[in-house]
Design a protein around this motif. Structure first.
Motif, PDB file in Angstrom:
ATOM      1  N   ASN A 105      90.104  17.692  14.703  1.00 44.30           N
ATOM      2  CA  ASN A 105      89.678  18.875  15.448  1.00 44.30           C
ATOM      3  C   ASN A 105      90.556  20.087  15.136  1.00 44.30           C
ATOM      4  O   ASN A 105      90.757  20.953  15.978  1.00 44.30           O
ATOM      5  N   ARG A 106      91.081  20.126  13.923  1.00 41.36           N
ATOM      6  CA  ARG A 106      91.955  21.222  13.497  1.00 41.36           C
ATOM      7  C   ARG A 106      91.224  22.561  13.580  1.00 41.36           C
ATOM      8  O   ARG A 106      90.078  22.682  13.158  1.00 41.36           O
ATOM      9  N   GLN A 107      91.906  23.550  14.140  1.00 39.89           N
ATOM     10  CA  GLN A 107      91.361  24.895  14.225  1.00 39.89           C
ATOM     11  C   GLN A 107      92.090  25.807  13.254  1.00 39.89           C
ATOM     12  O   GLN A 107      93.290  25.633  13.000  1.00 39.89           O
ATOM     13  N   ALA A 108      91.382  26.804  12.732  1.00 41.62           N
ATOM     14  CA  ALA A 108      91.962  27.738  11.771  1.00 41.62           C
ATOM     15  C   ALA A 108      91.373  29.120  12.008  1.00 41.62           C
ATOM     16  O   ALA A 108      90.287  29.249  12.589  1.00 41.62           O
ATOM     17  N   PRO A 109      92.050  30.178  11.573  1.00 40.56           N
ATOM     18  CA  PRO A 109      91.499  31.527  11.739  1.00 40.56           C
ATOM     19  C   PRO A 109      90.134  31.662  11.072  1.00 40.56           C
ATOM     20  O   PRO A 109      89.892  31.105  10.000  1.00 40.56           O
ATOM     21  N   GLY A 110      89.255  32.397  11.733  1.00 39.77           N
ATOM     22  CA  GLY A 110      87.903  32.560  11.220  1.00 39.77           C
ATOM     23  C   GLY A 110      86.969  31.438  11.633  1.00 39.77           C
ATOM     24  O   GLY A 110      85.825  31.381  11.189  1.00 39.77           O
ATOM     25  N   VAL A 111      87.460  30.551  12.496  1.00 38.82           N
ATOM     26  CA  VAL A 111      86.642  29.440  13.006  1.00 38.82           C
ATOM     27  C   VAL A 111      86.638  29.522  14.524  1.00 38.82           C
ATOM     28  O   VAL A 111      87.696  29.648  15.156  1.00 38.82           O
ATOM     29  N   GLY A 112      85.458  29.456  15.121  1.00 35.80           N
ATOM     30  CA  GLY A 112      85.364  29.535  16.567  1.00 35.80           C
ATOM     31  C   GLY A 112      85.806  30.895  17.079  1.00 35.80           C
ATOM     32  O   GLY A 112      85.428  31.936  16.540  1.00 35.80           O
ATOM     33  N   ASN A 113      86.667  30.895  18.088  1.00 34.75           N
ATOM     34  CA  ASN A 113      87.112  32.147  18.712  1.00 34.75           C
ATOM     35  C   ASN A 113      88.408  32.694  18.118  1.00 34.75           C
ATOM     36  O   ASN A 113      88.895  33.726  18.579  1.00 34.75           O
ATOM     37  N   TRP A 114      88.968  31.987  17.124  1.00 28.89           N
ATOM     38  CA  TRP A 114      90.224  32.443  16.533  1.00 28.89           C
ATOM     39  C   TRP A 114      89.907  33.426  15.404  1.00 28.89           C
ATOM     40  O   TRP A 114      89.404  33.035  14.354  1.00 28.89           O
ATOM     41  N   LEU A 115      90.192  34.700  15.642  1.00 33.44           N
ATOM     42  CA  LEU A 115      89.873  35.733  14.664  1.00 33.44           C
ATOM     43  C   LEU A 115      90.838  35.674  13.486  1.00 33.44           C
ATOM     44  O   LEU A 115      91.977  35.214  13.612  1.00 33.44           O
ATOM     45  N   GLY A 116      90.381  36.173  12.338  1.00 40.65           N
ATOM     46  CA  GLY A 116      91.178  36.138  11.121  1.00 40.65           C
ATOM     47  C   GLY A 116      92.352  37.097  11.149  1.00 40.65           C
ATOM     48  O   GLY A 116      92.448  37.996  11.993  1.00 40.65           O
ATOM     49  N   ALA A 117      93.249  36.922  10.178  1.00 37.91           N
ATOM     50  CA  ALA A 117      94.495  37.680  10.129  1.00 37.91           C
ATOM     51  C   ALA A 117      94.364  39.012   9.403  1.00 37.91           C
ATOM     52  O   ALA A 117      95.321  39.790   9.394  1.00 37.91           O
ATOM     53  N   MET A 118      93.219  39.296   8.787  1.00 32.62           N
ATOM     54  CA  MET A 118      93.029  40.604   8.155  1.00 32.62           C
ATOM     55  C   MET A 118      92.552  41.587   9.212  1.00 32.62           C
ATOM     56  O   MET A 118      91.398  42.003   9.259  1.00 32.62           O
ATOM     57  N   SER A 119      93.482  41.913  10.089  1.00 29.57           N
ATOM     58  CA  SER A 119      93.189  42.796  11.208  1.00 29.57           C
ATOM     59  C   SER A 119      94.485  43.471  11.626  1.00 29.57           C
ATOM     60  O   SER A 119      95.582  43.023  11.260  1.00 29.57           O
ATOM     61  N   GLU A 120      94.361  44.537  12.386  1.00 30.52           N
ATOM     62  CA  GLU A 120      95.564  45.255  12.785  1.00 30.52           C
ATOM     63  C   GLU A 120      96.447  44.424  13.704  1.00 30.52           C
ATOM     64  O   GLU A 120      97.676  44.572  13.703  1.00 30.52           O
ATOM     65  N   TYR A 121      95.835  43.540  14.491  1.00 31.19           N
ATOM     66  CA  TYR A 121      96.579  42.645  15.368  1.00 31.19           C
ATOM     67  C   TYR A 121      96.029  41.230  15.218  1.00 31.19           C
ATOM     68  O   TYR A 121      94.832  41.032  14.977  1.00 31.19           O
ATOM     69  N   PHE A 122      96.921  40.252  15.393  1.00 31.47           N
ATOM     70  CA  PHE A 122      96.540  38.850  15.232  1.00 31.47           C
ATOM     71  C   PHE A 122      97.229  38.056  16.328  1.00 31.47           C
ATOM     72  O   PHE A 122      98.421  38.235  16.587  1.00 31.47           O
ATOM     73  N   ILE A 123      96.469  37.187  16.984  1.00 32.02           N
ATOM     74  CA  ILE A 123      97.011  36.337  18.042  1.00 32.02           C
ATOM     75  C   ILE A 123      97.170  34.912  17.518  1.00 32.02           C
ATOM     76  O   ILE A 123      96.252  34.359  16.916  1.00 32.02           O
ATOM     77  N   ALA A 124      98.356  34.343  17.749  1.00 34.16           N
ATOM     78  CA  ALA A 124      98.617  32.968  17.333  1.00 34.16           C
ATOM     79  C   ALA A 124      99.379  32.243  18.425  1.00 34.16           C
ATOM     80  O   ALA A 124     100.143  32.852  19.195  1.00 34.16           O
ATOM     81  N   SER A 125      99.179  30.941  18.495  1.00 35.13           N
ATOM     82  CA  SER A 125      99.950  30.124  19.423  1.00 35.13           C
ATOM     83  C   SER A 125     101.419  30.153  19.009  1.00 35.13           C
ATOM     84  O   SER A 125     101.750  30.115  17.818  1.00 35.13           O
ATOM     85  N   ALA A 126     102.308  30.213  19.984  1.00 29.45           N
ATOM     86  CA  ALA A 126     103.738  30.349  19.695  1.00 29.45           C
ATOM     87  C   ALA A 126     104.260  29.237  18.802  1.00 29.45           C
ATOM     88  O   ALA A 126     105.162  29.462  17.983  1.00 29.45           O
ATOM     89  N   ASN A 127     103.702  28.033  18.938  1.00 32.11           N
ATOM     90  CA  ASN A 127     104.222  26.920  18.134  1.00 32.11           C
ATOM     91  C   ASN A 127     103.781  26.974  16.680  1.00 32.11           C
ATOM     92  O   ASN A 127     104.169  26.115  15.887  1.00 32.11           O
ATOM     93  N   THR A 128     103.001  27.989  16.317  1.00 26.50           N
ATOM     94  CA  THR A 128     102.625  28.167  14.910  1.00 26.50           C
ATOM     95  C   THR A 128     103.374  29.342  14.272  1.00 26.50           C
ATOM     96  O   THR A 128     103.212  29.593  13.079  1.00 26.50           O
ATOM     97  N   VAL A 129     104.174  30.048  15.065  1.00 30.55           N
ATOM     98  CA  VAL A 129     104.829  31.278  14.599  1.00 30.55           C
ATOM     99  C   VAL A 129     106.216  30.961  14.054  1.00 30.55           C
ATOM    100  O   VAL A 129     107.002  30.250  14.700  1.00 30.55           O
ATOM    101  N   PHE A 130     106.524  31.495  12.881  1.00 31.18           N
ATOM    102  CA  PHE A 130     107.845  31.340  12.274  1.00 31.18           C
ATOM    103  C   PHE A 130     108.538  32.700  12.263  1.00 31.18           C
ATOM    104  O   PHE A 130     108.045  33.658  11.669  1.00 31.18           O
ATOM    105  N   VAL A 131     109.688  32.765  12.917  1.00 28.06           N
ATOM    106  CA  VAL A 131     110.505  33.976  12.882  1.00 28.06           C
ATOM    107  C   VAL A 131     111.251  34.005  11.556  1.00 28.06           C
ATOM    108  O   VAL A 131     111.872  33.013  11.155  1.00 28.06           O
ATOM    109  N   LEU A 132     111.173  35.147  10.863  1.00 37.94           N
ATOM    110  CA  LEU A 132     111.723  35.275   9.519  1.00 37.94           C
ATOM    111  C   LEU A 132     112.975  36.154   9.528  1.00 37.94           C
ATOM    112  O   LEU A 132     113.151  37.000  10.414  1.00 37.94           O
TER     113      LEU A 132
END
Length: 343
Positions: A105-132
């Motif tokens: 049941n893996r979810q990815a951007p552009g599937v369901g309600n998760w919008l893609g990253a080619m946008s001015e703003y992008f929402i992601a679950s905190a556990n997927t975010v890497f601080v650089l």
């Protein structure tokens, strides 16, 4: 906000999109740059297995944290970040063994309600975010995700410094696999393509041998001649016709073939050769968290980062020229490698 959509096959648009309400475990990212990936081109060409136009697009990004949900404590506002663009169910055997890439049941951007990253703003679950690291510039940060693909491929190949490696396809992923392999001490390597320019880039990045297979009727024999025999590991980064048969032909007995490319069509193989030589063929699907960590470490510690960036990233376009960028990549224009969109 503005967001890039694939409206229909071969046609993109820029839509005005409402930013969704932030969940308590979510992070709102102001996107700086987004990369055009081969899988995005599959959507653009109407051949992606689960992203169907009209759909928002993109999953390779760099950006800055704009806002965090109430439960997010360890990601400071203003941090430079990238995202592992996949979320598992968290309950299946694959998720419990840190193989989110295999979750049913893996979810990815552009599937369901998760919008893609080619946008001015992008929402992601905190556990997927890497601080650089702040010193890692946004161009390099976009490359974390595709480099994670590269390191996952090498992990599946169980690659060691003594192996003789062939990489079939010198697109961005093939070139990143080359760099990742070199970082692991693999000096005897060969990369192939049908265009001269990516092979020239491969040489600049340290390829031991390059081979334009369009110039040789029996390129497999020529590859083996350059290598001094068959290869221990063959990583397939192109879905061209007969590529699996050709990969089997140049793989030594007991060797491994790793399939990274997205395949649209069925491929037949010589089962006698496959079984009788005890060769292994291994599918490779995206990446996992440790591959992101390895990619970030590689980009942060390499001594020639600017050379890598300048050779891999051939074009940076404003996001409102997304149509132009997708056409450049889809048409495999001669001097196009990696194309980024800037927001």
């Amino acid at each position: 906000m503005k967001a890039v959509y694939v409206e229909q096959t071969h046609r993109l648009s820029i839509r005005n999109q409402t930013i969704s309400q932030l969940g308590e475990n979510d992070v709102l990212i102001k996107v700086a740059m987004a990369g055009i990936c081969g899988s995005d081109i599959h959507v653009y060409n109407g051949r992606h297995p689960f992203r169907t136009p009209p759909v928002s697009i993109g999953h390779e990004l760099s950006g800055y944290v704009e806002e965090v949900g109430s439960n997010v404590k360890n990601i400071p506002i203003g941090s430079k970040v990238t995202v592992n663009p996949q979320v598992g169910c968290g309950e299946c055997a694959y998720c419990r063994s840190n193989q989110i890439n295999l979750c049913e049941n893996r979810q990815a951007p552009g599937v369901g309600n998760w919008l893609g990253a080619m946008s001015e703003y992008f929402i992601a679950s905190a556990n997927t975010v890497f601080v650089l690291p702040n010193e890692l510039d946004n161009r390099a940060a976009v490359l974390v995700e595709p480099f994670a693909v590269a390191f996952h491929a090498l992990e599946k190949a169980n690659l060691t410094s003594g192996h003789k490696l062939a990489i079939l396809g010198a697109g961005p992923i093939g070139l990143m696999i080359l760099l990742a392999a070199i970082s692991k001490g693999v000096s005897q390597n060969l990369i192939t393509d049908i265009r001269n320019y990516p092979l020239e880039i491969g040489e600049k990045l340290g390829a031991g041998q390059v081979l334009n297979i369009a110039r040789h009727e029996d390129w497999q024999a020529h590859a083996e001649e350059l290598n001094g025999g068959k290869f221990d590991r063959v990583i397939v980064c192109t879905d061209s016709p007969n590529i699996i048969k050709q990969a089997l032909q140049i793989t030594k007995k007991g060797g491994k073939i790793i399939t990274v490319a997205m395949f649209d069509d069925e491929h037949s193989i010589n089962m006698r050769d496959f079984q009788g030589s005890e060769k292994e063929m291994i599918g490779c699907m995206t990446y996992n968290e440790n591959n992101f960590e390895e990619a970030i470490q590689f980009l942060n510690e390499t001594n020639n980062l600017e050379e890598i960036i300048s050779n891999l990233i051939s074009h940076i376009l404003p996001f409102n020229e997304a149509q132009k960028g997708f056409q450049m990549v889809a048409n495999s224009q001669e001097k196009v490698i990696k194309v980024l969109l800037e927001f």
